[in-house]
Design a protein around this motif. Structure first.
Motif, PDB file in Angstrom:
ATOM      1  N   UNK A 190       0.827  -0.992  -0.091  1.00  0.00           N
ATOM      2  CA  UNK A 190      -0.009   0.100   0.011  1.00  0.00           C
ATOM      3  C   UNK A 190       1.031   1.137   0.062  1.00  0.00           C
ATOM      4  N   UNK A 191       2.152   1.166   0.344  1.00  0.00           N
ATOM      5  CA  UNK A 191       2.908   2.504   0.597  1.00  0.00           C
ATOM      6  C   UNK A 191       4.071   2.604  -0.605  1.00  0.00           C
ATOM      7  N   UNK A 192       4.283   1.344  -1.026  1.00  0.00           N
ATOM      8  CA  UNK A 192       5.480   1.381  -2.178  1.00  0.00           C
ATOM      9  C   UNK A 192       4.763   1.630  -3.565  1.00  0.00           C
ATOM     10  N   UNK A 193       5.715   2.043  -4.205  1.00  0.00           N
ATOM     11  CA  UNK A 193       5.559   2.529  -5.762  1.00  0.00           C
ATOM     12  C   UNK A 193       5.732   1.279  -6.872  1.00  0.00           C
ATOM     13  N   UNK A 194       4.886   1.052  -7.677  1.00  0.00           N
ATOM     14  CA  UNK A 194       5.173  -0.025  -8.763  1.00  0.00           C
ATOM     15  C   UNK A 194       6.601   0.430  -9.400  1.00  0.00           C
ATOM     16  N   UNK A 195       6.970   1.802  -9.956  1.00  0.00           N
ATOM     17  CA  UNK A 195       8.078   1.837 -10.540  1.00  0.00           C
ATOM     18  C   UNK A 195       9.365   1.592  -9.700  1.00  0.00           C
ATOM     19  N   UNK A 196       9.104   2.019  -8.161  1.00  0.00           N
ATOM     20  CA  UNK A 196      10.101   1.691  -7.406  1.00  0.00           C
ATOM     21  C   UNK A 196      10.482   0.020  -7.453  1.00  0.00           C
ATOM     22  N   UNK A 197       9.380  -0.772  -7.294  1.00  0.00           N
ATOM     23  CA  UNK A 197       9.521  -2.252  -7.123  1.00  0.00           C
ATOM     24  C   UNK A 197       9.827  -2.874  -8.524  1.00  0.00           C
ATOM     25  N   UNK A 240      -1.789  -1.677  -6.236  1.00  0.00           N
ATOM     26  CA  UNK A 240      -0.433  -0.808  -6.001  1.00  0.00           C
ATOM     27  C   UNK A 240      -0.467  -0.425  -7.672  1.00  0.00           C
ATOM     28  N   UNK A 241      -0.856  -1.028  -8.576  1.00  0.00           N
ATOM     29  CA  UNK A 241      -0.835  -0.508  -9.998  1.00  0.00           C
ATOM     30  C   UNK A 241      -1.724   0.549 -10.088  1.00  0.00           C
ATOM     31  N   UNK A 242      -2.852   0.250  -9.675  1.00  0.00           N
ATOM     32  CA  UNK A 242      -3.809   1.332  -9.845  1.00  0.00           C
ATOM     33  C   UNK A 242      -3.293   2.576  -9.091  1.00  0.00           C
ATOM     34  N   UNK A 244      -8.471  -1.581 -10.827  1.00  0.00           N
ATOM     35  CA  UNK A 244      -7.998  -0.690 -12.106  1.00  0.00           C
ATOM     36  C   UNK A 244      -9.178   0.293 -12.382  1.00  0.00           C
ATOM     37  N   UNK A 245     -10.364  -0.144 -12.154  1.00  0.00           N
ATOM     38  CA  UNK A 245     -11.302   0.559 -12.810  1.00  0.00           C
ATOM     39  C   UNK A 245     -11.205   2.044 -13.038  1.00  0.00           C
ATOM     40  N   UNK A 246     -11.136   2.770 -11.746  1.00  0.00           N
ATOM     41  CA  UNK A 246     -10.972   4.256 -11.997  1.00  0.00           C
ATOM     42  C   UNK A 246     -10.060   4.930 -12.762  1.00  0.00           C
ATOM     43  N   UNK A 247      -8.795   3.709 -13.152  1.00  0.00           N
ATOM     44  CA  UNK A 247      -7.860   4.526 -13.947  1.00  0.00           C
ATOM     45  C   UNK A 247      -8.012   3.951 -15.502  1.00  0.00           C
ATOM     46  N   UNK A 248      -9.085   3.186 -15.601  1.00  0.00           N
ATOM     47  CA  UNK A 248      -9.402   2.730 -17.127  1.00  0.00           C
ATOM     48  C   UNK A 248     -10.174   3.807 -17.940  1.00  0.00           C
ATOM     49  N   UNK A 249      -9.879   3.833 -19.356  1.00  0.00           N
ATOM     50  CA  UNK A 249     -10.869   4.670 -20.094  1.00  0.00           C
ATOM     51  C   UNK A 249     -12.210   3.694 -20.039  1.00  0.00           C
ATOM     52  N   UNK A 250     -13.090   4.353 -20.547  1.00  0.00           N
ATOM     53  CA  UNK A 250     -14.608   4.074 -20.722  1.00  0.00           C
ATOM     54  C   UNK A 250     -14.433   2.822 -21.503  1.00  0.00           C
ATOM     55  N   UNK A 251     -13.850   2.853 -22.381  1.00  0.00           N
ATOM     56  CA  UNK A 251     -14.044   1.483 -23.451  1.00  0.00           C
ATOM     57  C   UNK A 251     -13.332   0.101 -22.789  1.00  0.00           C
ATOM     58  N   UNK A 252     -12.121   0.438 -22.033  1.00  0.00           N
ATOM     59  CA  UNK A 252     -11.728  -0.858 -21.184  1.00  0.00           C
ATOM     60  C   UNK A 252     -12.749  -1.147 -20.081  1.00  0.00           C
TER      61      UNK A 252
END
Lengths: 475, 461
Positions: free
Chosen positions: A294-301, A331-333, A362-370
């Motif tokens: 919950x605290x780490x970022x994907x890019x760092x991991x 974490x990805x979201x 991931x829904x809140x980060x996805x476009x409407x089509x996805x």
């Protein structure tokens, strides 16, 4: 009633309160009426006159400090037609919690109407209602004064003229159309706002987030609020900016999280790297791993393992541990780049089955089509229909009748309605509520007819949102 | 659907009824459009189905089930099916015997044509004929004996009531002598005792009114209670005096002893009948100390130039659960009402309901903004014993005082009269301009019923 009568009434009243005869205290005109009777009758006559005098001659004394609230602002959309209000109230009544109620509100707004304020009002703290309700949220917050909430463009000069919710709404619009202008406003005016407001303003930067925002977001690493620093770090991570150096010591959270992940190899000919959750020895370790996700970022991991974000996601072994898979998805979201999020969504949806459900996070980060693709996928596979109610941030009223008939959803619904299994029926009720939000008006009407024909009571409360949907023909 | 929800005695009945709306529960569903009836047989747990019949005109109903809830779930379910899938009903050429039986026995609640009222009193043709036959065979002596007995009963009642009012007078004098401070503190016991005596002496209606005095006092701040006690007791004195001067007056008899029956009101040629479009303003349901629930439904005449109200009043035992007379606030319908004869006619019966009317704004009544209670005061001139009076308030708003209590104040006179509101109000209401407000004025508090605003009609009851 003249002054003498008023004084007389007051003294008679005092006399009656303590007990006794008031005849001698009565005004002369009243005495004339009461005279000529025995003492008891005299008192009763005076009582009758006093009662009538109190009723018709006196008015309640209004306090001098009566306070008027500012008028409730009118909203930009028309009010739901009067004839539909009973259906709306039924749908709201059946909505179990604030989240379900907000779906009702969102559906109505998507069809171009707002609710009557006596049927529903957003709370002062509401941040999920459609933007059209911003003036009511500000009104609820009780901000007094003569500030205006015109539809003019927000600038540094008129910043203070906007109430908080209206300002947030204007700023999010601005961020979508002119992100740099909005960023400058947040930078200029946000620093003087309290941490809580600062946090909501910076959260708006996820609209149109781009490389131009990096310097400002980096400058927030010195912000006095820990939550603001954390949010800025997440937004930077979405832009591929590392929060922590990849070679940090053992106290580095990313390194600690990496230690909870097992790196392996698979494939006989083309050996490829895989990542899967390490087998842990205690629940305490599992809790710690959850905290770190919950605290780490994907890019760092990903950097910690020396790979790119898409490579890390592609190598993650979904299905080994559902709980950890959900943590990865979250974490990805929260911190994945747009490309990583869509890559993960597309990969999992293509895989189908249960893993596709992780895309819900991931829904809140996805476009409407996805988003729509995922919903349609869930509807095809009746095994995970219940997941529909977990989906966040989806648009209302777009699912067609063809989408419902293109799979096993309808037969499953019919069977559940016609059967005698209460648990299955409850599941059907939940699905109908979720569909009440998603389907078009025409599909809602057909769906009602279909399940009623299957044996559902036409008056079933779970059809409430569908009924409302069907009655709202369009924007 | 709104009507069905309003009719349901409780949510559980509604929920049970919804489960019974499946076609499979109803082996028989029939209707007669000519008679405005629907009926059906609902398969319950027993061997015989329950027979249910509903009059779609006035929502009268009958079911053979043993439920003590009225209407029962079967009745509600039948109405539900009629509302949602009317095609389920087969048009019947003739009504079954059990439906005919019910039609014959029932007393119409809303659609009794006035022309048929005198003499028939809502009875079936069969019963009416039986009465006629018995009238033929009854000899003159028997008639004389019966009428003499009636006269004696009336005289006995009048004597008893007169004696009751003497006791009431003495009781009021005692309260003044002992002090109203003590009366306010012990009003519950004191009122209970005299109310019981009045019931014994056939002043039943007056007893019911006195029984409610304590709760009316307790609804006020302590400093207001002595004045309220003076008003309550003073009105009783006036009412007692008025009855003594004209004991046969219908309004006074109704307020002191017993109310006339529905049939008597319908048969009374002096009773005013008004045909108009009515809006249901709101309702007030109160459980009284005598165990009865009073259900008041307030109507507004939309065709009258000045605000004219009507009160539909129903009493039923609290043990029977919640009931409704099938009106939902906001409903508008074309109907003929007959008013109980009174100096300020208010209580009424729906004689004929002709159909629903689409919603629109209230008419523009001419308001006296200088004194919003002017109409109330005018009514008290002729009937000073009135308690809760409906009033229509001019444009205004709801404001809060320092204690957080709500007040209504006229928009045209922000420094003038303000009227305190009895109940807590929705915070949303504080932000609305009210173009007109219908309320009940109790002499010290407003009970809001409904209002018109820039946001349309507001249900406030």
């Amino acid at each position: 009633m003249n002054e003498i009568e008023q004084t007389g009434l007051a003294t008679m009243r005092d006399c009656w309160i303590t007990g006794g005869t008031s005849f001698d205290l009565a005004p002369a005109a009243w005495k004339d009426i009461a005279a000529g009777a025995n003492p008891d009758e005299r008192e009763r006559r005076l009582l009758a006159i006093a009662a009538q005098a109190l009723e018709i001659a006196l008015r309640p004394a209004a306090p001098k400090t009566l306070k008027r609230r500012p008028p409730l602002p009118e909203l930009a959309l028309p009010m739901l037609p009067e004839r539909l209000r009973p259906i709306l109230r039924a749908a709201l009544k059946h909505a179990a919690d604030a989240r379900a109620k907000s779906r009702v509100v969102a559906l109505v707004a998507s069809r171009g109407f707002v609710l009557h304020p006596m049927d529903w009002m957003p709370a002062a703290s509401d941040q999920t209602s459609p933007d059209v309700y911003a003036p009511w949220i500000d009104w609820q917050a009780g901000v007094d004064g003569e500030k205006h909430t015109d539809r003019e463009q927000l600038t540094a000069q008129n910043w203070d003229d906007f109430y908080p919710a209206a300002r947030r709404s204007a700023l999010s619009d601005l961020r979508r159309t002119a992100p740099a202008v909005a960023r400058e406003l947040i930078e200029t005016k946000g620093s003087s706002e309290p941490a809580e407001i600062r946090l909501t303003l910076i959260a708006l930067m996820h609209f149109g987030l781009g490389p131009d925002d990096v310097p400002f977001l980096k400058s927030l690493s010195a912000d006095r609020s820990g939550k603001v620093r954390e949010l800025a770090g997440r937004l930077l991570a979405r832009l591929g900016q590392h929060g922590q150096p990849g070679d940090g010591g053992p106290e580095n959270p990313t390194a600690e999280l990496a230690a909870f992940i097992t790196e392996g190899k698979s494939g006989f000919i083309r050996r490829r790297t895989t990542y899967s959750p390490a087998k842990l020895k205690s629940p305490a370790q599992e809790r710690r791993r959850a905290e770190l996700f919950e605290t780490c970022n994907l890019v760092d991991l990903a950097a910690r393992f020396g790979v790119t974000e898409p490579d890390f996601i592609g190598a993650w072994q979904f299905g080994a541990d559902n709980n950890v898979d959900i943590l990865v998805a979250r974490m990805v979201a929260a911190s994945g780049s747009d490309a990583s999020v869509t890559h993960m969504a597309d990969t999992l949806v293509a895989e189908g089955g249960k893993p596709a459900l992780f895309v819900l996070h991931l829904m809140p980060r996805l476009d409407s089509r996805r988003q729509r693709v995922l919903i349609r996928l869930i509807l095809k596979d009746t095994q995970y229909l219940g997941a529909l109610s977990l989906a966040e941030g989806i648009e209302a009223g777009w699912l067609d009748w063809a989408d419902l008939t293109n799979g096993e959803t309808l037969p499953a619904l019919r069977a559940a309605v016609a059967g005698n299994d209460d648990a299955v029926k409850r599941g059907a009720d939940q699905l109908l509520e979720a569909l009440g939000f998603l389907v078009t008006a025409a599909a809602a009407e057909k769906l009602i007819g279909d399940v009623v024909a299957a044996g559902m009571a036409p008056s079933a409360p779970s059809l409430g949102l569908l009924r409302l949907n069907a009655s709202l023909s369009g924007p | 659907m709104k009507t069905i929800e309003a009719l349901a005695p409780d949510q559980a009945s509604l929920s049970s009824a919804s489960k019974l709306t499946r076609q499979s529960n109803w082996p028989r569903l029939e209707k007669s459009e000519q008679l405005g009836l629907i009926w059906g047989e609902c398969q319950g747990s027993g061997s015989n189905p329950y027979r249910v019949v509903v009059d779609t005109g006035d929502h009268g109903y009958k079911c053979t089930c043993p439920s003590r809830k009225f209407p029962c779930k079967h009745t509600l379910a039948l109405m539900w099916i009629a509302a949602t899938t009317p095609a389920s009903f087969v048009a019947a050429d003739s009504t079954p015997e059990w439906v005919n039986d019910w039609l014959g026995r029932r007393r119409k609640t809303t659609s009794q044509p006035a022309a048929s009222v005198p003499g028939a009193g809502g009875k079936s043709i069969g019963e009416a004929l039986r009465d006629d036959e018995s009238a033929v065979v009854e000899d003159a002596a028997a008639i004389e004996r019966r009428e003499a007995a009636q006269r004696k009963r009336a005289q006995d009642t009048r004597s008893a009531v007169s004696a009751a009012l003497d006791e009431l007078d003495q009781w009021i004098s005692d309260q003044l002598r002992l002090g109203l401070a003590g009366f306010v503190d012990n009003s519950s016991d004191r009122c209970r005792r005299i109310a019981a005596r009045l019931v014994d002496m056939k002043a039943t209606a007056l007893a019911g009114r006195i029984d409610e005095i304590p709760s009316r006092l307790m609804g006020l701040r302590s400093e207001e209670r002595p004045d309220a006690a003076i008003r309550e007791l003073g009105k009783l004195v006036l009412l007692a005096k008025a009855w003594r001067s004209t004991p046969d007056d219908a309004e006074l008899r109704r307020l002191v002893s017993t109310s006339e029956s529905r049939e008597q009101v319908l048969a009374n040629s002096d009773a005013i009948q008004v045909e108009s479009v009515w809006e249901v303003l709101g309702e007030k349901i109160e459980t009284r100390r005598d165990g009865l629930v009073s259900h008041s439904t307030w109507l507004l005449d939309l065709k009258s130039a000045s605000p004219r109200f009507a009160l539909l009043l129903d009493y039923f035992p609290a043990s029977a659960g919640r009931r409704s007379n099938a009106f939902t606030p906001g409903d508008r319908f074309d109907a003929r009402l007959v008013f109980y004869p009174a100096r300020q006619p208010l209580r009424a019966l729906v004689v004929e309901r002709k159909g629903d009317v689409l919603s629109r704004e209230w008419p523009d009544f001419g308001f006296d903004a200088a004194d919003p209670l002017a109409s109330h005061v005018a009514k008290l001139d002729t009937a000073p014993w009135l308690t809760d009076c409906p009033i229509m308030l001019p444009p205004g708003a709801i404001l809060l005082d320092d204690r957080g209590d709500a007040w209504w104040q006229s928009a045209d006179d922000p420094h003038g009269i303000a009227l305190p509101i009895a109940d807590t109000v929705s915070p949303t209401l504080l932000g609305l301009d009210l173009a007109a407000t219908a309320a009940l004025w109790s002499g010290s508090r407003l009970h809001l019923l409904a209002a018109q605003s820039g946001f349309g009609r507001l249900d406030l009851s």
